[in-house]
Design a protein around this motif. Structure first.
Motif, PDB file in Angstrom:
ATOM      1  N   ASN A   1      12.465   3.850  -9.989  1.00 10.57           N
ATOM      2  CA  ASN A   1      12.348   2.427 -10.238  1.00 10.57           C
ATOM      3  C   ASN A   1      11.813   1.913  -8.787  1.00 10.57           C
ATOM      4  N   ALA A   2      11.493   0.466  -9.090  1.00  9.83           N
ATOM      5  CA  ALA A   2      11.005  -0.287  -7.881  1.00  9.83           C
ATOM      6  C   ALA A   2      11.953  -0.122  -6.419  1.00  9.83           C
ATOM      7  N   GLN A   3      13.267  -0.125  -6.693  1.00 13.19           N
ATOM      8  CA  GLN A   3      14.334  -0.061  -5.582  1.00 13.19           C
ATOM      9  C   GLN A   3      14.087   1.426  -5.052  1.00 13.19           C
ATOM     10  N   ALA A   4      13.998   2.139  -5.628  1.00 14.77           N
ATOM     11  CA  ALA A   4      14.033   3.726  -5.011  1.00 14.77           C
ATOM     12  C   ALA A   4      12.710   3.777  -4.424  1.00 14.77           C
TER      13      ALA A   4
ATOM     14  N   ALA B   1      10.896   1.564  -2.857  1.00 12.81           N
ATOM     15  CA  ALA B   1      11.044   0.499  -1.632  1.00 12.81           C
ATOM     16  C   ALA B   1      11.780   1.375  -0.691  1.00 12.81           C
ATOM     17  N   VAL B   2      12.834   1.995  -1.073  1.00 12.54           N
ATOM     18  CA  VAL B   2      13.762   2.701  -0.187  1.00 12.54           C
ATOM     19  C   VAL B   2      13.012   3.938   0.367  1.00 12.54           C
ATOM     20  N   MET B   3      12.267   4.601  -0.330  1.00 12.88           N
ATOM     21  CA  MET B   3      11.181   5.670   0.191  1.00 12.88           C
ATOM     22  C   MET B   3      10.068   5.193   1.209  1.00 12.88           C
ATOM     23  N   ALA B   4       9.654   4.047   0.866  1.00 11.10           N
ATOM     24  CA  ALA B   4       8.433   3.353   1.825  1.00 11.10           C
ATOM     25  C   ALA B   4       9.298   2.986   3.094  1.00 11.10           C
TER      26      ALA B   4
ATOM     27  N   LEU C   1       0.956  -1.190   0.086  1.00 13.46           N
ATOM     28  CA  LEU C   1       0.059   0.086   0.073  1.00 13.46           C
ATOM     29  C   LEU C   1       0.888   1.372  -0.049  1.00 13.46           C
ATOM     30  N   LYS C   2       1.797   1.331   1.023  1.00 16.16           N
ATOM     31  CA  LYS C   2       2.855   2.300   0.869  1.00 16.16           C
ATOM     32  C   LYS C   2       3.531   2.485  -0.240  1.00 16.16           C
ATOM     33  N   MET C   3       4.021   1.592  -0.845  1.00 14.62           N
ATOM     34  CA  MET C   3       4.822   1.571  -1.984  1.00 14.62           C
ATOM     35  C   MET C   3       3.975   2.072  -3.304  1.00 14.62           C
TER      36      MET C   3
END
Length: 98
Positions: free
Chosen positions: A45-48, A50-53, A31-33
């Protein structure tokens, strides 16, 4: 066990007793992502994402821990004050020997 996070599948090993907790955590993270991606993170990208989440969730956790610490301190002070009042009231009602 596989979970979906922002459209990508991830596999995790976990104990059967931890399965529901892992699924709950994955749903919350997903949800957060998605919120980050949908609010301007489409270029990330997905990694960025994920890091922000992870950073946002860490911030939430630290803020809640601080609030719990403050609440615990407040409760301890209130209990201490009540105990002092009870002690004072009991000392007034205690008959003295003459």
């Amino acid at each position: 066990m596989a979970v979906q996070l922002a459209g990508c599948e991830y596999r995790f090993a976990c104990q059967p007793s931890e399965r529901e907790e892992l699924l709950d955590a994955a749903r919350y993270l997903d949800l957060k992502m998605r919120e980050i991606r949908d609010h301007g993170g489409n270029t990330l990208n997905a990694q960025a994402i994920a890091v922000m989440a992870a950073l946002n969730l860490s911030h939430e956790l630290l803020r809640q821990q601080c609030q719990w610490t403050e609440a615990e301190s407040l409760v301890k002070n209130q209990v201490r004050d009540l105990l002092q009042k009870v002690d004072a009231a009991l000392s007034l009602d205690t008959p003295t020997s003459v």
